[in-house]
Design an enzyme around this catalytic site. Sequence first.
Site, mmCIF file in Angstrom:
data_model
loop_
_atom_site.group_PDB
_atom_site.id
_atom_site.type_symbol
_atom_site.label_atom_id
_atom_site.label_comp_id
_atom_site.label_asym_id
_atom_site.label_seq_id
_atom_site.Cartn_x
_atom_site.Cartn_y
_atom_site.Cartn_z
ATOM 1 N N ASP A 50 27.595 53.764 36.556
ATOM 2 C CA ASP A 50 26.653 53.052 37.370
ATOM 3 C C ASP A 50 25.327 53.090 36.660
ATOM 4 O OD1 ASP A 50 25.631 51.702 39.628
ATOM 5 O OD2 ASP A 50 26.981 52.586 40.803
ATOM 6 N N ASP A 80 23.278 48.327 38.760
ATOM 7 C CA ASP A 80 22.717 48.378 40.090
ATOM 8 C C ASP A 80 21.415 47.340 40.179
ATOM 9 O OD1 ASP A 80 22.536 49.854 42.580
ATOM 10 O OD2 ASP A 80 20.389 50.409 41.934
ATOM 11 N N GLU A 129 25.429 43.867 40.022
ATOM 12 C CA GLU A 129 25.311 43.539 41.398
ATOM 13 C C GLU A 129 24.272 42.956 41.699
ATOM 14 O OE1 GLU A 129 24.174 46.239 45.312
ATOM 15 O OE2 GLU A 129 23.108 46.638 43.312
ATOM 16 N N HIS A 172 30.254 51.353 49.056
ATOM 17 C CA HIS A 172 29.610 52.578 49.599
ATOM 18 C C HIS A 172 28.175 52.097 50.577
ATOM 19 C CE1 HIS A 172 27.529 51.401 46.183
ATOM 20 N NE2 HIS A 172 26.309 52.185 46.525
ATOM 21 N N ASP A 173 28.045 50.836 50.465
ATOM 22 C CA ASP A 173 26.882 50.446 51.284
ATOM 23 C C ASP A 173 27.357 49.700 52.672
ATOM 24 O OD1 ASP A 173 25.091 51.232 49.129
ATOM 25 O OD2 ASP A 173 25.145 49.406 47.996
HETATM 26 C C1 NOJ Z 1 22.210 49.310 45.469
HETATM 27 C C2 NOJ Z 1 23.355 50.376 45.493
HETATM 28 O O1 NOJ Z 1 24.652 50.020 45.777
HETATM 29 C C3 NOJ Z 1 22.980 51.154 46.734
HETATM 30 O O2 NOJ Z 1 23.678 52.479 47.152
HETATM 31 C C4 NOJ Z 1 21.506 51.933 46.443
HETATM 32 O O3 NOJ Z 1 20.860 52.794 47.470
HETATM 33 C C5 NOJ Z 1 20.524 50.892 45.840
HETATM 34 N N1 NOJ Z 1 21.258 49.894 44.939
HETATM 35 C C6 NOJ Z 1 19.163 51.434 45.156
HETATM 36 O O4 NOJ Z 1 19.514 51.802 43.923
#
Ligand code: NOJ
Length: 537
Positions: free
Chosen positions: A96, A199, A262, A322-323
């Site tokens: 990542d 990311d 992303e 994970h979000d």
């Molecule tokens: C997206 C990630 O999926 C998330 O977990 C992270 O907190 C933010 N970007 C900031 O990097």
Amino acid sequence: MSWWQETTIYQVYPRSFADSNGDGVGDLRGVIDRLDHLVDLGAGTVWLSPFFASPQRDWGYDVTDHCAVAPEYGTLADVDELLEEAHARGLRVMFDLVLNHTSDEHPWFVESRSSRTNPRADWYVWADGGGRRRRPNNWRTAMEIPSAWQWGEERQQWYLASFLPFQPDLNWRNPEVKAAMFDVVRFWLRRGVDGFRLDMFGSIMKDPALRSNPFRPGMLGGLPRLWLPVHTRNRPENVALARELRAVCDEFDPPERVLLGEVFGSPAELRAYLAEGDGLQLVFLFDFLTYRYSAAWLRRTIARFESAFPPPLQPTYVLENHDRSRTVDRVGGDEEKARVLACVLLTARGVPTIYQGQELGMRNTYIPLREARDPVARVFRFIPEALNRRIPERPNRDEVRTPMQWDGTANAGFCPEGVEPWLPVNPDHTRRNVAAQRDDPSSMLALYRGLLRLRRDHAALRAGTLHLLDERHVLAYERRHDSGDVLVAANLEDHPAALPVGTGARLLLATRGDVELDGPALRLPPHRAAVVAPGRT
Ligand code: NOJ
């Protein structure tokens, strides 16, 4: 086809996957020890959320050294071993990459913030605004509530932090930043990583004139927005940067190294990142994260992405990460519905991603905002708890990051008994865990394993074209391939449905044993899905 076009990605959140040294925090050795679970499941690629040096204020998405491993996760030697062990099992590995920002404790930022004249003064996005009282413009953080500008006392200037205040945005217009980060990319490629998840790639370049975003309330990525982020998201320069990054990866080809972005936006905005085949290879399609559980919605969404990403492009569907909330919780706790969605995820055309524990039907673990360790949840601490519990997209990401449930022992086999895991284990681990599901043919794990086996056995599911069938009440599509077609049907209604599938059709898999082939008809009870080798019509 290249390996990544046919793969299935399994996301490991290292902090919560497996703790090998008994400190309550998952680590790289824990991942190595559990690689066989991925093989058993049938996943093709493991994507590891960040394990780089970090003060862990955003659990690794705040990096202080992109080429070092955080001591709680292990060492560079562990990374090498992980790559070796994964490759030996035929698995690909993606890391990542956090390119948009660093931690404010990164030595680059510490230097940058120290004066307006230091050698790294221009490595981050600094602006004057109107002194400490007026910010340079109206740009907001990803959470929309706070401004994205933070005051830097030493420089008497504002710095941009598009996510959280302690994550300053790098200035990608500075060639030195680009060169330094490209070297980071080369560092990992040289060690043998097969690709990267990028990311916040959609936010990487911003308007150089720092124009304010227009006020236009609406929804974006399933979340409410007041300002339309035209000057801070999906800028054409992002695509140019995607091409440059791809060229860096291509220096190390073969095997082909893969970039998965992303990004949030319309299908056309997302498609742009692939450029002429020389940009990113994949972009997440997050619409499934905010899905409506309805055949019409799924049909419409798949149709949109089929037309924006026609073959040989590959859509990249996601149900969990994970979000965001776990699937079962999104569908009101109904596991049958989660099974139907799993079947769609793994049979639609594209590269599916599975988040650790999804294959067990893991649930959100309710953790009140005031106890949150997640920095995003802390931004929203003002929300009364009673209200928080009613919001389906609750902001506390801890709830989906609790330890992986390996077995029914006190800490679910994540860490030794008697050790306190960094987040509480979901109490349902006594029933819901890998050990309990492994030999149970009716388990969620067996369903995921079965679907992944079908993907391996049927080229139509990996590489066939997708044709939506004109059925009103069921979601149905054919995957067509020279080696044989496959038909997928899903009943998302509360009443039974039937579908003609031809004489001599064969049932390859169903989400439950009560799905039947009745002559040329497939009979689906409510909330069931099936994969069929169609017969003659
Ligand atoms: C997206 C990630 O999926 C998330 O977990 C992270 O907190 C933010 N970007 C900031 O990097």
